[in-house]
Design an enzyme around this catalytic site. Sequence first.
Site, PDB file in Angstrom:
ATOM      1  N   ASP A  95     -23.688  83.978  -7.361  1.00  0.00           N
ATOM      2  CA  ASP A  95     -23.505  83.404  -6.991  1.00  0.00           C
ATOM      3  C   ASP A  95     -24.440  82.782  -5.609  1.00  0.00           C
ATOM      4  O   ASP A  95     -24.768  82.871  -5.274  1.00  0.00           O
ATOM      5  CB  ASP A  95     -22.279  84.348  -6.025  1.00  0.00           C
ATOM      6  N   TYR A 142     -18.582  72.769   0.014  1.00  0.00           N
ATOM      7  CA  TYR A 142     -18.791  73.078   1.506  1.00  0.00           C
ATOM      8  C   TYR A 142     -19.521  72.798   2.603  1.00  0.00           C
ATOM      9  O   TYR A 142     -20.000  72.612   3.310  1.00  0.00           O
ATOM     10  CB  TYR A 142     -17.015  72.951   2.205  1.00  0.00           C
ATOM     11  N   LYS A 143     -20.512  73.981   1.665  1.00  0.00           N
ATOM     12  CA  LYS A 143     -22.127  73.775   2.896  1.00  0.00           C
ATOM     13  C   LYS A 143     -22.819  73.143   2.687  1.00  0.00           C
ATOM     14  O   LYS A 143     -23.143  72.122   3.278  1.00  0.00           O
ATOM     15  CB  LYS A 143     -22.375  75.793   2.143  1.00  0.00           C
ATOM     16  N   ARG A 155     -27.279  82.842  13.253  1.00  0.00           N
ATOM     17  CA  ARG A 155     -27.780  82.744  12.353  1.00  0.00           C
ATOM     18  C   ARG A 155     -27.806  80.721  12.185  1.00  0.00           C
ATOM     19  O   ARG A 155     -26.943  80.024  12.512  1.00  0.00           O
ATOM     20  CB  ARG A 155     -26.800  82.803  10.841  1.00  0.00           C
ATOM     21  N   PHE A 200     -21.219  89.077   0.247  1.00  0.00           N
ATOM     22  CA  PHE A 200     -20.976  88.903   0.687  1.00  0.00           C
ATOM     23  C   PHE A 200     -19.491  88.804   0.492  1.00  0.00           C
ATOM     24  O   PHE A 200     -18.826  89.529  -1.464  1.00  0.00           O
ATOM     25  CB  PHE A 200     -20.623  86.582   0.377  1.00  0.00           C
TER      26      PHE A 200
HETATM   27  C1  LIG Z   1     -19.568  80.936   1.495  1.00  0.00           C
HETATM   28  C2  LIG Z   1     -19.493  81.780   0.220  1.00  0.00           C
HETATM   29  C3  LIG Z   1     -18.020  82.383  -0.322  1.00  0.00           C
HETATM   30  C4  LIG Z   1     -16.957  81.126  -0.238  1.00  0.00           C
HETATM   31  O1  LIG Z   1     -16.278  81.882  -0.678  1.00  0.00           O
HETATM   32  P1  LIG Z   1     -14.424  80.460  -1.546  1.00  0.00           P
HETATM   33  O2  LIG Z   1     -13.965  82.202  -1.688  1.00  0.00           O
HETATM   34  O3  LIG Z   1     -15.146  79.182  -1.929  1.00  0.00           O
HETATM   35  O4  LIG Z   1     -14.297  80.541   0.365  1.00  0.00           O
HETATM   36  C5  LIG Z   1     -18.590  83.233  -1.208  1.00  0.00           C
HETATM   37  N1  LIG Z   1     -19.990  83.584  -1.807  1.00  0.00           N
HETATM   38  C6  LIG Z   1     -20.755  83.400  -0.769  1.00  0.00           C
HETATM   39  C7  LIG Z   1     -21.654  84.468  -1.222  1.00  0.00           C
HETATM   40  C8  LIG Z   1     -21.042  82.791   0.425  1.00  0.00           C
HETATM   41  O5  LIG Z   1     -21.700  82.825   1.335  1.00  0.00           O
END
Ligand SMILES: *Cc1c(COP(=O)(O)O)cnc(C)c1O
Length: 411
Positions: free
Chosen positions: A196, A221-222, A370, A124
């Site tokens: 992560d 939030y996921k 997705r 990500f």
């Molecule tokens: C959604 C997501 C994030 C989100 O990061 P924020 O800083 O909390 O917005 C980070 N890493 C991954 C792999 C994600 O899917």
Amino acid sequence: MSLIEAQAADQQDPLAKFCADFTMPDDVIYLDGNSLGPLPKSAQQRAREVVDNQWGNDLITSWNKHAWIDLPQLTGNKIARLIGADDGEVICCDSISVNLFKLLAIALQLNPGRKKILSQKDNFPTDLYITQGLNALVGENRCELMAVGAEDIEASLTDDVAVLLLTQVNFRTGHCHDMQEITARAHEKGIIVIWDLAHSTGVMPVDLNAWQVDFAVGCGYKFLNGGPGAPAFIFAAKKYHEQLSQPLSGWMGHKAPFDFSPDYEADPSIKQFLCGTPPIVSMSILDAAMDCFADVEVKDLHRKALGLADFFHKQLQVTGISSVLQRQTPEDDSIRGAQLSYSHPMAYAICQALIADGVIADFRAPDIIRFGFSPLFLSYEDMFKATQRLARIMENNTYKNPEFQIRGKVT
Ligand SMILES: *Cc1c(COP(=O)(O)O)cnc(C)c1O
């Protein structure tokens, strides 16, 4: 597969009852709980209580009266149970991005003499961006990003690497790493490991202490359904608590914030990861959303997520749609997360046409549609209906309508 079979699967589903814990608009099938979880009734109730009563009536006294000051740890402890961590090893705070900055800085300190941060090219992007930002701050001599393809990770675990930063479940493809194995390989070379868990927490069986993970971050939030912009969390193995010094040394991480001393002294516990004042409204909502997980085991959530995904994919095969949508998610249960990704040159438009038909999925550039299978509120009947609607959209070429080609700021 028929509607009858789907309904029979729902009857056998021990998690079916949790659907009633969520508020969902009529006739919407929500396959995006992996991106923004839906609204739990417990969270809705708590939001009202926090705003109307705690803030509205009790004002500043709520820091003590309603234990606002302890909320980051209390919520952290609820999350800890889902990821194999102990009480006092997880704290709820900030975003994943900010938390990664803290952890990467610490991990570099813990491995003096090494500067390489090894990550994955298709991680990500925020994970890579934060590493690049740290590099710009401390310089090439102290921090260097090495982002390799998934197939080159193992071979790149050499004894000049300081930190390994990986995401367990790939956000595009749903491919899942073997965390235990990779962590062990990295430790053999003296590498500090940061995972992560954005697409894992609340749906993938994760056993951080058993797997001897050093640090981790995850998302509120996921799959945890904590609401838009809910705070994230940090896990730090207890053995490190006394030897850390994170760079965002704000007053809430001080061992005695209300002494107002001019000198920073880090709290010796997980609290040292706090920076500024916690977002109480948002964190309270996440805390209440965690109540949905109180009586469930992650392995059962995982099993149902895979079951829903399998039903969904089989339906696409039955309808013939799987020949035009190319599956990107592995077949093997042990190397996939709770999502299915398909590539198609018009993935964005297909996604928009689906949303217009009440099936909410999402698009990830350049060409991925997705589907997330968040198991607490989805049914097998939902899978049947969603795939019927998708098949209709593909057969009728509905997605080619001009209205479905327009892109918003958020895709
Ligand atoms: C959604 C997501 C994030 C989100 O990061 P924020 O800083 O909390 O917005 C980070 N890493 C991954 C792999 C994600 O899917």
